[in-house]
Write a protein that holds these residues in place. Structure first.
Motif, PDB file in Angstrom:
ATOM      1  N   PRO A   1       0.825  -1.211   0.000  1.00  0.00           N
ATOM      2  CA  PRO A   1       0.000   0.000   0.000  1.00  0.00           C
ATOM      3  C   PRO A   1       0.859   1.262   0.000  1.00  0.00           C
ATOM      4  N   GLY A   2       0.525   2.173  -0.881  1.00  0.00           N
ATOM      5  CA  GLY A   2       1.235   3.446  -0.976  1.00  0.00           C
ATOM      6  C   GLY A   2       2.464   3.421  -1.866  1.00  0.00           C
ATOM      7  N   MET A   3       2.932   2.245  -2.269  1.00  0.00           N
ATOM      8  CA  MET A   3       4.112   2.151  -3.134  1.00  0.00           C
ATOM      9  C   MET A   3       3.632   2.139  -4.580  1.00  0.00           C
ATOM     10  N   ARG A   4       4.032   3.171  -5.320  1.00  0.00           N
ATOM     11  CA  ARG A   4       3.500   3.364  -6.672  1.00  0.00           C
ATOM     12  C   ARG A   4       4.613   3.410  -7.715  1.00  0.00           C
ATOM     13  N   MET A   5       4.283   2.958  -8.911  1.00  0.00           N
ATOM     14  CA  MET A   5       5.168   3.012 -10.064  1.00  0.00           C
ATOM     15  C   MET A   5       4.397   3.570 -11.250  1.00  0.00           C
ATOM     16  N   VAL A   6       5.169   4.124 -12.192  1.00  0.00           N
ATOM     17  CA  VAL A   6       4.603   4.711 -13.399  1.00  0.00           C
ATOM     18  C   VAL A   6       4.973   3.839 -14.587  1.00  0.00           C
ATOM     19  N   GLY A   7       4.075   3.712 -15.529  1.00  0.00           N
ATOM     20  CA  GLY A   7       4.351   2.979 -16.756  1.00  0.00           C
ATOM     21  C   GLY A   7       3.667   3.640 -17.927  1.00  0.00           C
ATOM     22  N   GLN A   8       3.969   3.149 -19.096  1.00  0.00           N
ATOM     23  CA  GLN A   8       3.420   3.723 -20.320  1.00  0.00           C
ATOM     24  C   GLN A   8       2.978   2.601 -21.235  1.00  0.00           C
ATOM     25  N   LEU A   9       1.846   2.813 -21.884  1.00  0.00           N
ATOM     26  CA  LEU A   9       1.359   1.892 -22.904  1.00  0.00           C
ATOM     27  C   LEU A   9       1.172   2.634 -24.213  1.00  0.00           C
ATOM     28  N   PRO A  10       1.601   2.032 -25.315  1.00  0.00           N
ATOM     29  CA  PRO A  10       1.289   2.663 -26.591  1.00  0.00           C
ATOM     30  C   PRO A  10      -0.216   2.587 -26.820  1.00  0.00           C
ATOM     31  N   GLY A  11      -0.754   3.597 -27.439  1.00  0.00           N
ATOM     32  CA  GLY A  11      -2.176   3.581 -27.772  1.00  0.00           C
ATOM     33  C   GLY A  11      -3.036   4.102 -26.651  1.00  0.00           C
ATOM     34  N   GLN A  12      -4.314   3.781 -26.756  1.00  0.00           N
ATOM     35  CA  GLN A  12      -5.280   4.226 -25.766  1.00  0.00           C
ATOM     36  C   GLN A  12      -6.267   3.103 -25.488  1.00  0.00           C
ATOM     37  N   PRO A  13      -6.882   3.150 -24.315  1.00  0.00           N
ATOM     38  CA  PRO A  13      -7.807   2.072 -23.976  1.00  0.00           C
ATOM     39  C   PRO A  13      -9.062   2.111 -24.842  1.00  0.00           C
ATOM     40  N   VAL A  14      -9.483   0.966 -25.318  1.00  0.00           N
ATOM     41  CA  VAL A  14     -10.760   0.830 -26.008  1.00  0.00           C
ATOM     42  C   VAL A  14     -11.845   0.627 -24.959  1.00  0.00           C
ATOM     43  N   THR A  15     -11.522  -0.203 -23.978  1.00  0.00           N
ATOM     44  CA  THR A  15     -12.401  -0.422 -22.836  1.00  0.00           C
ATOM     45  C   THR A  15     -12.049   0.629 -21.785  1.00  0.00           C
ATOM     46  N   PRO A  16     -13.017   1.362 -21.241  1.00  0.00           N
ATOM     47  CA  PRO A  16     -12.692   2.397 -20.259  1.00  0.00           C
ATOM     48  C   PRO A  16     -11.915   1.845 -19.059  1.00  0.00           C
ATOM     49  N   LEU A  17     -10.920   2.609 -18.612  1.00  0.00           N
ATOM     50  CA  LEU A  17     -10.167   2.240 -17.420  1.00  0.00           C
ATOM     51  C   LEU A  17     -10.948   2.662 -16.189  1.00  0.00           C
ATOM     52  N   THR A  18     -10.677   1.986 -15.074  1.00  0.00           N
ATOM     53  CA  THR A  18     -11.317   2.343 -13.818  1.00  0.00           C
ATOM     54  C   THR A  18     -10.284   2.310 -12.707  1.00  0.00           C
ATOM     55  N   ALA A  19     -10.413   3.222 -11.767  1.00  0.00           N
ATOM     56  CA  ALA A  19      -9.527   3.216 -10.605  1.00  0.00           C
ATOM     57  C   ALA A  19      -9.704   1.900  -9.860  1.00  0.00           C
ATOM     58  N   GLY A  20      -8.606   1.309  -9.463  1.00  0.00           N
ATOM     59  CA  GLY A  20      -8.642   0.031  -8.761  1.00  0.00           C
ATOM     60  C   GLY A  20      -8.568  -1.170  -9.675  1.00  0.00           C
ATOM     61  N   GLN A  21      -8.575  -0.950 -10.975  1.00  0.00           N
ATOM     62  CA  GLN A  21      -8.524  -2.041 -11.956  1.00  0.00           C
ATOM     63  C   GLN A  21      -7.202  -2.808 -11.812  1.00  0.00           C
TER      64      GLN A  21
END
Length: 139
Positions: A93-113
């Motif tokens: 909990p509280g430990m976060r990392m950043v990443g990148q994906l090419p493109g964009q989501p077709v299916t909407p993203l949701t917090a907690g996914q």
């Protein structure tokens, strides 16, 4: 040779992170004296003052905290669209990392996914990235 901005692989504070990524492992720095885990990686433990070079493997899974899809290209090494993800590590909990994906989501993203790490090879560097375990992407 890519136009992307790549990390310095031999920096003493972060070299262990990149070495583990090259082996397709996800790690965080941990204090050898008190066990406190740190990300962003740093040798100095702010909790007990010890300097150590200890790394621990963490599960390559997490939960999506936030994201944004970049539509306006500002660097030739990062064609748009791409999506930047902020992920909280599973069991950390509280430990976060950043990443990148090419493109964009077709299916909407949701917090907690739920998301999982994947390892992108760029020239001689391996970059940990994140992707949802469900849904579709366009790239």
């Amino acid at each position: 040779m890519t136009e992307r901005v790549l990390p310095v692989l031999d920096d003493p504070e972060t070299a262990g992170f990149w070495a583990a990524a090259a082996e397709h492992r996800l790690v965080v720095r941990a204090c050898a004296a008190c066990g406190k885990e740190h990300h962003l990686p740093r040798a100095f433990c702010a909790d007990c003052g010890t300097v150590s070079d200890h790394w621990v493997d963490v599960p390559p899974r997490g939960r999506l905290v936030s994201w944004t899809t970049v539509q306006h290209q500002v660097h030739p090494g990062y064609p748009t669209p791409y999506t930047v993800l902020l992920v909280e590590l599973e069991d950390r909990p509280g430990m976060r990392m950043v990443g990148q994906l090419p493109g964009q989501p077709v299916t909407p993203l949701t917090a907690g996914q739920p998301v999982e790490a994947w390892f992108e090879h760029v020239d001689d560097t391996v970059l940990p990235q994140w992707r949802p375990t469900e849904g579709e992407w366009s790239s």
